[in-house]
Design a protein around this motif. Structure first.
Motif, PDB file in Angstrom:
ATOM      1  N   ASP A  64     -20.074   4.080   3.444  1.00 40.84           N
ATOM      2  CA  ASP A  64     -21.285   3.808   2.679  1.00 40.84           C
ATOM      3  C   ASP A  64     -21.701   2.350   2.735  1.00 40.84           C
ATOM      4  OD1 ASP A  64     -19.307   2.633   1.197  1.00 40.84           O
ATOM      5  OD2 ASP A  64     -19.833   3.583  -0.712  1.00 40.84           O
ATOM      6  N   GLY A  65     -21.020   1.547   3.557  1.00 41.78           N
ATOM      7  CA  GLY A  65     -21.352   0.136   3.687  1.00 41.78           C
ATOM      8  C   GLY A  65     -20.561  -0.785   2.778  1.00 41.78           C
ATOM      9  N   GLY A  66     -19.750  -0.218   1.881  1.00 41.05           N
ATOM     10  CA  GLY A  66     -18.956  -1.039   0.974  1.00 41.05           C
ATOM     11  C   GLY A  66     -17.866  -1.825   1.684  1.00 41.05           C
ATOM     12  N   LEU A  67     -17.479  -2.922   1.084  1.00 41.08           N
ATOM     13  CA  LEU A  67     -16.457  -3.800   1.661  1.00 41.08           C
ATOM     14  C   LEU A  67     -15.379  -4.110   0.632  1.00 41.08           C
ATOM     15  CD1 LEU A  67     -18.688  -6.425   3.545  1.00 41.08           C
ATOM     16  CD2 LEU A  67     -17.261  -4.686   4.597  1.00 41.08           C
ATOM     17  N   LYS A  68     -14.129  -4.194   1.085  1.00 37.46           N
ATOM     18  CA  LYS A  68     -13.014  -4.665   0.272  1.00 37.46           C
ATOM     19  C   LYS A  68     -12.140  -5.525   1.172  1.00 37.46           C
ATOM     20  CE  LYS A  68     -10.710  -1.839  -2.374  1.00 37.46           C
ATOM     21  NZ  LYS A  68      -9.935  -0.666  -2.845  1.00 37.46           N
ATOM     22  N   ARG A  69     -11.431  -6.451   0.582  1.00 39.99           N
ATOM     23  CA  ARG A  69     -10.515  -7.262   1.388  1.00 39.99           C
ATOM     24  C   ARG A  69      -9.301  -7.634   0.550  1.00 39.99           C
ATOM     25  NH1 ARG A  69     -15.097 -10.296   1.038  1.00 39.99           N
ATOM     26  NH2 ARG A  69     -15.536  -9.959   3.238  1.00 39.99           N
ATOM     27  N   ARG A  70      -8.199  -7.843   1.254  1.00 41.81           N
ATOM     28  CA  ARG A  70      -6.970  -8.224   0.573  1.00 41.81           C
ATOM     29  C   ARG A  70      -6.031  -8.853   1.594  1.00 41.81           C
ATOM     30  NH1 ARG A  70      -2.735  -4.089  -2.470  1.00 41.81           N
ATOM     31  NH2 ARG A  70      -0.950  -5.503  -2.462  1.00 41.81           N
ATOM     32  N   ARG A  71      -5.134  -9.695   1.092  1.00 41.18           N
ATOM     33  CA  ARG A  71      -4.163 -10.357   1.964  1.00 41.18           C
ATOM     34  C   ARG A  71      -2.901  -9.487   2.081  1.00 41.18           C
ATOM     35  NH1 ARG A  71      -4.013 -15.471   3.633  1.00 41.18           N
ATOM     36  NH2 ARG A  71      -5.647 -16.030   2.121  1.00 41.18           N
ATOM     37  N   PHE A  72      -2.430  -9.315   3.317  1.00 46.74           N
ATOM     38  CA  PHE A  72      -1.213  -8.549   3.596  1.00 46.74           C
ATOM     39  C   PHE A  72      -0.312  -9.355   4.526  1.00 46.74           C
ATOM     40  CE2 PHE A  72      -4.285  -5.262   2.544  1.00 46.74           C
ATOM     41  CZ  PHE A  72      -3.556  -4.347   1.805  1.00 46.74           C
ATOM     42  N   LEU A  73       0.954  -8.950   4.561  1.00 45.11           N
ATOM     43  CA  LEU A  73       1.903  -9.505   5.526  1.00 45.11           C
ATOM     44  C   LEU A  73       2.169  -8.465   6.610  1.00 45.11           C
ATOM     45  CD1 LEU A  73       4.512 -11.114   3.098  1.00 45.11           C
ATOM     46  CD2 LEU A  73       2.744 -12.306   4.429  1.00 45.11           C
ATOM     47  N   PRO A  74       2.346  -8.883   7.858  1.00 46.86           N
ATOM     48  CA  PRO A  74       2.629  -7.912   8.931  1.00 46.86           C
ATOM     49  C   PRO A  74       3.869  -7.069   8.657  1.00 46.86           C
ATOM     50  CG  PRO A  74       2.068 -10.051   9.856  1.00 46.86           C
ATOM     51  CD  PRO A  74       2.216 -10.250   8.380  1.00 46.86           C
ATOM     52  N   SER A  75       4.787  -7.610   7.860  1.00 45.99           N
ATOM     53  CA  SER A  75       6.027  -6.878   7.570  1.00 45.99           C
ATOM     54  C   SER A  75       5.861  -5.861   6.444  1.00 45.99           C
ATOM     55  CB  SER A  75       7.132  -7.865   7.205  1.00 45.99           C
ATOM     56  OG  SER A  75       6.746  -8.652   6.083  1.00 45.99           O
ATOM     57  N   GLN A  76       4.722  -5.880   5.734  1.00 50.90           N
ATOM     58  CA  GLN A  76       4.517  -4.933   4.639  1.00 50.90           C
ATOM     59  C   GLN A  76       4.405  -3.508   5.170  1.00 50.90           C
ATOM     60  OE1 GLN A  76       1.495  -7.486   2.107  1.00 50.90           O
ATOM     61  NE2 GLN A  76       1.988  -5.575   1.037  1.00 50.90           N
ATOM     62  N   LEU A  77       4.716  -2.549   4.294  1.00 52.78           N
ATOM     63  CA  LEU A  77       4.604  -1.148   4.672  1.00 52.78           C
ATOM     64  C   LEU A  77       3.148  -0.780   4.916  1.00 52.78           C
ATOM     65  CD1 LEU A  77       7.086   0.535   2.161  1.00 52.78           C
ATOM     66  CD2 LEU A  77       7.453   0.062   4.609  1.00 52.78           C
ATOM     67  N   PHE A  78       2.932   0.028   5.927  1.00 50.68           N
ATOM     68  CA  PHE A  78       1.577   0.489   6.237  1.00 50.68           C
ATOM     69  C   PHE A  78       0.994   1.280   5.075  1.00 50.68           C
ATOM     70  CE2 PHE A  78      -1.266   3.739   8.133  1.00 50.68           C
ATOM     71  CZ  PHE A  78      -2.230   2.890   8.663  1.00 50.68           C
ATOM     72  N   GLN A  79       1.842   1.995   4.345  1.00 54.41           N
ATOM     73  CA  GLN A  79       1.368   2.784   3.219  1.00 54.41           C
ATOM     74  C   GLN A  79       0.858   1.917   2.069  1.00 54.41           C
ATOM     75  OE1 GLN A  79       0.760   6.118   2.917  1.00 54.41           O
ATOM     76  NE2 GLN A  79       1.129   6.063   5.135  1.00 54.41           N
ATOM     77  N   ASP A  80       1.317   0.651   1.981  1.00 54.39           N
ATOM     78  CA  ASP A  80       0.748  -0.265   0.994  1.00 54.39           C
ATOM     79  C   ASP A  80      -0.728  -0.509   1.301  1.00 54.39           C
ATOM     80  OD1 ASP A  80       3.223  -0.437  -0.154  1.00 54.39           O
ATOM     81  OD2 ASP A  80       3.737  -2.390   0.712  1.00 54.39           O
ATOM     82  N   LEU A  81      -1.020  -0.673   2.579  1.00 52.09           N
ATOM     83  CA  LEU A  81      -2.411  -0.879   3.003  1.00 52.09           C
ATOM     84  C   LEU A  81      -3.229   0.382   2.748  1.00 52.09           C
ATOM     85  CD1 LEU A  81      -3.662  -2.618   6.203  1.00 52.09           C
ATOM     86  CD2 LEU A  81      -4.372  -0.280   5.763  1.00 52.09           C
ATOM     87  N   VAL A  82      -2.641   1.548   3.035  1.00 51.38           N
ATOM     88  CA  VAL A  82      -3.339   2.813   2.824  1.00 51.38           C
ATOM     89  C   VAL A  82      -3.660   3.014   1.345  1.00 51.38           C
ATOM     90  CG1 VAL A  82      -3.051   5.331   2.903  1.00 51.38           C
ATOM     91  CG2 VAL A  82      -2.385   3.932   4.875  1.00 51.38           C
ATOM     92  N   ALA A  83      -2.715   2.690   0.486  1.00 52.73           N
ATOM     93  CA  ALA A  83      -2.931   2.854  -0.956  1.00 52.73           C
ATOM     94  C   ALA A  83      -4.084   1.994  -1.441  1.00 52.73           C
ATOM     95  CB  ALA A  83      -1.639   2.509  -1.708  1.00 52.73           C
ATOM     96  N   PHE A  84      -4.191   0.780  -0.911  1.00 56.32           N
ATOM     97  CA  PHE A  84      -5.284  -0.106  -1.315  1.00 56.32           C
ATOM     98  C   PHE A  84      -6.611   0.388  -0.753  1.00 56.32           C
ATOM     99  CE2 PHE A  84      -8.030  -3.768  -0.431  1.00 56.32           C
ATOM    100  CZ  PHE A  84      -8.177  -4.282  -1.711  1.00 56.32           C
ATOM    101  N   ALA A  85      -6.621   0.748   0.528  1.00 55.97           N
ATOM    102  CA  ALA A  85      -7.867   1.188   1.169  1.00 55.97           C
ATOM    103  C   ALA A  85      -8.377   2.487   0.559  1.00 55.97           C
ATOM    104  CB  ALA A  85      -7.654   1.365   2.670  1.00 55.97           C
TER     105      ALA A  85
END
Length: 380
Positions: free
Chosen positions: A9-30
């Motif tokens: 829908d054109g919305g944007l979000k951003r957050r800082r992550f570390l490459p070593s973080q779990l991919f599911q942490d990113l999925v939970a935020f997104a």
């Protein structure tokens, strides 16, 4: 590293992550938004490979090691059940078979901002769609990644009054695609167009503009350019195009002269035919004195290769530059066989059953519930 998420829908979000973080942490935020589907895909800009939200491991394990933008595509249950391709699969044919064109195009469409700036308003006079589009695309502020705002006007400049909620954009893209199909930078049959050489169009960057328009029509309007010849498709998207033949020549006058050279029975007849074609051969840098009939084969191969490949090299480069708009060139180049149905003419007639199969009934009530039995009964 900062990861930016762009939603359909054109919305944007951003957050800082570390490459070593779990991919599911990113999925939970997104996926922490109201419109999220249970399973969705994420894709880097300019990358042909999408990542399902069900992946495990760290961000680095899934190729996310630096700041980037991830485009989010929600998925229905049917899409989740459909086969998906894995970047680690060694069998290219299996990848092409599993590749979902609709999902790929939706991923590219997710780049489009839904809030259209004034710069993307295009006043369109019917029968002059190409000229109106060219003026708009040449504006320094025009942004292909922003929603179009199409206003059809009459000869007096009065608008037709329709608000562009998608309908006028689709109509404009359909009409514009028809104009592009007949544009002078292409030649050959309407269903199998090849690239022609137009020095003025090359000087004015028209090849690039046409490439941009094709990309915008495909992504913004969902209109396919089903008029590429097999050779043009191969030239643009990196497939081997094979040796050129006399049948590939669109210039019927030159074609007849070359056929006369090729069919000559004696060396004298071949030399006479070359003499009759001297002006054209000289322009190609291929005017030679035939030493033998075997030498004729080298001449024909050189002329055909130059006509079908060499002379349009600069035009082809400019055309491909235009097709990089919205990531179309990169996506199709990664999966060319899968996209043939989008760019090549399909003579198969459309049947009513094909339309019916596009629609699937979805009941909102749970199976075996009273509401399903009372409200969602099938139509008799």
């Amino acid at each position: 590293m900062v990861i930016q998420f762009k939603y359909p829908d054109g919305g944007l979000k951003r957050r800082r992550f570390l490459p070593s973080q779990l991919f599911q942490d990113l999925v939970a935020f997104a996926g922490n938004v109201d419109m999220a589907s249970e399973i969705f895909s994420l894709q880097k800009a300019m990358s042909p490979i999408s990542i399902l939200s069900t992946q495990r491991g760290s961000l680095a394990d899934n190729g996310i090691t630096a700041q980037c933008t991830l485009y989010i595509l929600w998925m229905s249950g049917d899409e989740v059940e459909s086969p998906s391709f894995s970047p680690s699969s060694p069998d290219q044919e299996d990848i092409e078979e599993a590749f979902d064109i609709a999902a790929a195009l939706q991923t590219l469409k997710a780049r489009v901002h839904h809030l259209a700036p004034t710069a993307n308003q295009i006043n369109v006079l019917r029968d002059e769609e190409f000229e109106c589009a060219l003026r708009a695309f040449n504006r320094p502020t025009f942004d292909a990644e922003s929603k179009l705002d199409i206003v059809f006007i009459d000869e007096d400049g009065r608008g037709e009054g329709a608000v562009d909620d998608g309908g006028p954009t689709r109509e404009f893209c359909r009409l514009l695609m028809g104009k592009l199909q007949g544009h002078q930078i292409f030649e050959g049959p309407p269903e199998e167009r090849t690239l022609a050489l137009d020095s003025i169009a090359l000087h004015t960057n028209t090849y690039k503009s046409v490439g941009q328009m094709l990309s915008v029509c495909l992504i913004h309007g969902g209109v396919s350019p089903n008029f590429f010849s097999k050779r043009l498709f191969s030239q643009v998207f990196g497939l081997p195009s094979g040796p050129a033949t006399i049948e590939d020549m669109v210039d019927h006058g030159l074609r007849a002269k070359l056929e006369k050279i090729n069919s000559a029975d004696t060396l004298d007849d071949a030399r006479e035919a070359v003499s009759e074609t001297a002006e054209e051969l000289a322009l190609m840098g291929a005017l030679r004195h035939l030493r033998s009939l075997e030498h004729r084969k080298e001449l024909m191969e050189a002329v055909l290769q130059f006509y079908c490949e060499g002379r349009i090299h600069a035009a082809l480069t400019q055309f491909k530059d235009g097709l990089t708009t919205l990531g179309v060139l990169q996506m199709v180049t990664s999966h060319p066989q899968a996209f043939e149905k989008v760019f090549l003419y399909d003579p198969t007639p459309l049947k009513a059953s094909d339309i019916v199969e596009l629609f699937h009934a979805r009941c909102r009530s749970l199976p075996a519930s009273n509401r399903r039995r009372k409200v969602d009964l099938p139509i008799q």
